[in-house]
Design an enzyme around this catalytic site. Structure first.
Site, PDB file in Angstrom:
ATOM      1  CG  HIS A 168      -8.249   0.088  -3.156  1.00  0.00           C
ATOM      2  ND1 HIS A 168      -7.625  -0.766  -2.922  1.00  0.00           N
ATOM      3  CD2 HIS A 168      -9.099   0.419  -2.109  1.00  0.00           C
ATOM      4  CE1 HIS A 168      -7.761  -1.219  -1.558  1.00  0.00           C
ATOM      5  NE2 HIS A 168      -8.744  -0.284  -0.993  1.00  0.00           N
TER       6      HIS A 168
ATOM      7  NE  ARG B 164     -10.315  -5.302   0.074  1.00  0.00           N
ATOM      8  CZ  ARG B 164      -9.547  -4.175   0.548  1.00  0.00           C
ATOM      9  NH1 ARG B 164     -10.162  -3.302   1.051  1.00  0.00           N
ATOM     10  NH2 ARG B 164      -8.290  -4.349   0.327  1.00  0.00           N
TER      11      ARG B 164
ATOM     12  CG  ASP C  87     -13.386   6.495  -1.459  1.00  0.00           C
ATOM     13  OD1 ASP C  87     -13.361   6.457  -0.200  1.00  0.00           O
ATOM     14  OD2 ASP C  87     -12.344   6.384  -2.027  1.00  0.00           O
TER      15      ASP C  87
ATOM     16  CD  GLN D 211     -12.985  -1.890  -1.377  1.00  0.00           C
ATOM     17  OE1 GLN D 211     -12.206  -1.620  -0.313  1.00  0.00           O
ATOM     18  NE2 GLN D 211     -14.321  -2.627  -1.077  1.00  0.00           N
TER      19      GLN D 211
ATOM     20  NE  ARG E 127      -3.922   0.714   1.659  1.00  0.00           N
ATOM     21  CZ  ARG E 127      -5.150   0.774   2.329  1.00  0.00           C
ATOM     22  NH1 ARG E 127      -5.713   1.360   3.487  1.00  0.00           N
ATOM     23  NH2 ARG E 127      -6.144   0.019   1.553  1.00  0.00           N
TER      24      ARG E 127
ATOM     25  CB  CYS F 113     -14.207   1.126  -0.672  1.00  0.00           C
ATOM     26  SG  CYS F 113     -13.528   2.832  -0.313  1.00  0.00           S
TER      27      CYS F 113
HETATM   28  N1  NVA Z   1      -9.554   6.844  -1.815  1.00  0.00           N
HETATM   29  C1  NVA Z   1      -9.236   6.338  -0.483  1.00  0.00           C
HETATM   30  C2  NVA Z   1      -9.482   4.875  -0.358  1.00  0.00           C
HETATM   31  C3  NVA Z   1      -9.366   4.323   0.988  1.00  0.00           C
HETATM   32  C4  NVA Z   1      -9.590   3.069   1.046  1.00  0.00           C
HETATM   33  C5  NVA Z   1      -7.842   6.873  -0.098  1.00  0.00           C
HETATM   34  O1  NVA Z   1      -6.990   6.414  -0.883  1.00  0.00           O
HETATM   35  O2  NVA Z   1      -7.636   7.076   1.228  1.00  0.00           O
HETATM   36  N1   CP Z   2     -11.336   0.084   2.109  1.00  0.00           N
HETATM   37  C1   CP Z   2     -10.084  -0.167   2.572  1.00  0.00           C
HETATM   38  O1   CP Z   2      -8.958  -0.390   1.936  1.00  0.00           O
HETATM   39  O2   CP Z   2     -10.027  -0.088   3.823  1.00  0.00           O
HETATM   40  P1   CP Z   2      -8.724   0.197   4.625  1.00  0.00           P
HETATM   41  O3   CP Z   2      -8.100   1.469   4.342  1.00  0.00           O
HETATM   42  O4   CP Z   2      -9.164   0.124   6.046  1.00  0.00           O
HETATM   43  O5   CP Z   2      -7.623  -0.790   4.376  1.00  0.00           O
END
Ligand code: NVA
Ligand code: CP
Length: 306
Positions: free
Chosen positions: A131, A287, A219, A134, A104, A259
């Site tokens: 992502h 997930r 989101d 997801q 990540r 998500c």
């Molecule tokens: N768009 C959000 C998704 C988190 C799961 C981010 O990148 O923070």
């Molecule tokens: N949806 C998702 O990726 O959640 P987290 O940021 O908690 O991993």
């Protein structure tokens, strides 16, 4: 390097993606009936998190344990990655000890550079651009609750962010149409839009975007790394809140997905996750199941195809 990676939904064929969703449902059934299934015994997943996570970390870690393997959480703060060891060198070393690596990160190029130097599969656990994991869970959830998504229309409301980009890839790979409602200047990736062509349409008015659609998703208005833009974004995105009245303008059988984490009272109304049209909790659980299918597919494909 010959390993198979999952950095984007485009790394799998449409048939493989449908197979992953089906397998996720099967593995969910096995777990719910208490059957032990440990094809990844002695296998180890490394998980590099440059950003916070609840669901992604838990689902990968619990998933590996349930499949008979182990997962190791690696924070840049505690590894040499945070002290400037090159990504390529780290990938060479880590991939000699691990069976797969989940990352990540911020820049998507971190993933591609790691993958180019890795002997083992690399999985995108979220980048600034995409992502994909997801979307496996989202597609499994839609399939379970509403059947095939082929030929249906989804609406993405709000920021044209990493999730939105992955929805565009999903529309191409799973064969559905997508309406994106976003403020000017917050559109998704231009190259992806061009690739999607007529399949994806941009709207400014969320009510127009949701008219008659079968799936609505949104989101947070400011993603991780955009904390300084929060005040400005909140002003611009206020008209894009998804609430019960907005869902009423969609198809009668619409499914709402988020998500998570959600900011109740911002991108969704306070009550939306409790609406019967929302499947956000099942989506979060999926997930686990969808990524177990992915891990099996990448690390022990013999079982996946059994
Ligand atoms: N768009 C959000 C998704 C988190 C799961 C981010 O990148 O923070
Ligand atoms: N949806 C998702 O990726 O959640 P987290 O940021 O908690 O991993």
């Amino acid at each position: 390097m010959s390993a198979r990676h999952f950095l984007s939904l485009k790394d799998c064929t449409p048939d493989e993606l449908v197979g992953l969703i089906r397998r996720g449902m099967e593995l969910k059934g096995l777990r719910n009936s208490g059957v032990l299934f440990e094809p990844l015994k002695n296998r180890v997943l490394g998980m590099i998190f440059e950003k916070a996570s609840t669901r992604t970390r838990l689902s990968f870690e619990a998933g590996m344990i349930q499949l008979g393997g182990q997962a190791i959480f690696l924070s840049p703060r505690d590894t040499q990655l945070g002290r400037g060891e090159p990504i390529s060198d780290s990938a060479i070393v880590m991939s000699r000890m691990l069976d797969a690596v989940m990352i990540r990160t911020f820049a998507h190029s971190t993933l591609t550079e790691f993958a180019a130097n890795s002997r083992v599969p690399v999985i995108n656990g979220l980048s600034d651009d995409l992502h994909p994991c997801q979307l496996l869970a989202d597609m499994q959830t839609f399939h379970e609750q509403r059947g095939s998504i082929v030929g249906k229309t989804a609406a993405w409301i709000g920021d044209g962010n990493n999730m939105c980009n992955s929805y565009i890839e999903a529309a191409i790979q799973f064969d559905f149409k997508l309406h994106v409602a976003c403020p000017q200047g917050y559109e998704p990736n231009a190259a992806l839009l061009a690739e999607a062509g007529e399949r994806v349409k941009i709207f400014r008015d969320p009510r127009e975007a949701v008219a008659g659609v079968h799936l609505v998703s949104t989101d947070v208005w400011a993603s991780m790394g955009q904390e300084e833009e929060i005040a400005e974004r909140h002003k611009l995105f206020a008209p894009y809140q998804v609430n019960r009245a907005l869902l009423d303008a969609a198809d009668d059988n619409v499914l709402f997905l988020h998500c998570l984490p959600a900011h109740r009272g911002e991108e969704i109304s306070v009550d939306l996750l409790d609406d019967p049209r929302s499947a956000a909790w099942d989506q979060a659980e999926n997930r686990l199941h969808a990524q177990k299918a992915l891990l099996e597919f990448l690390v022990e494909p013999a079982y996946h195809h059994a």
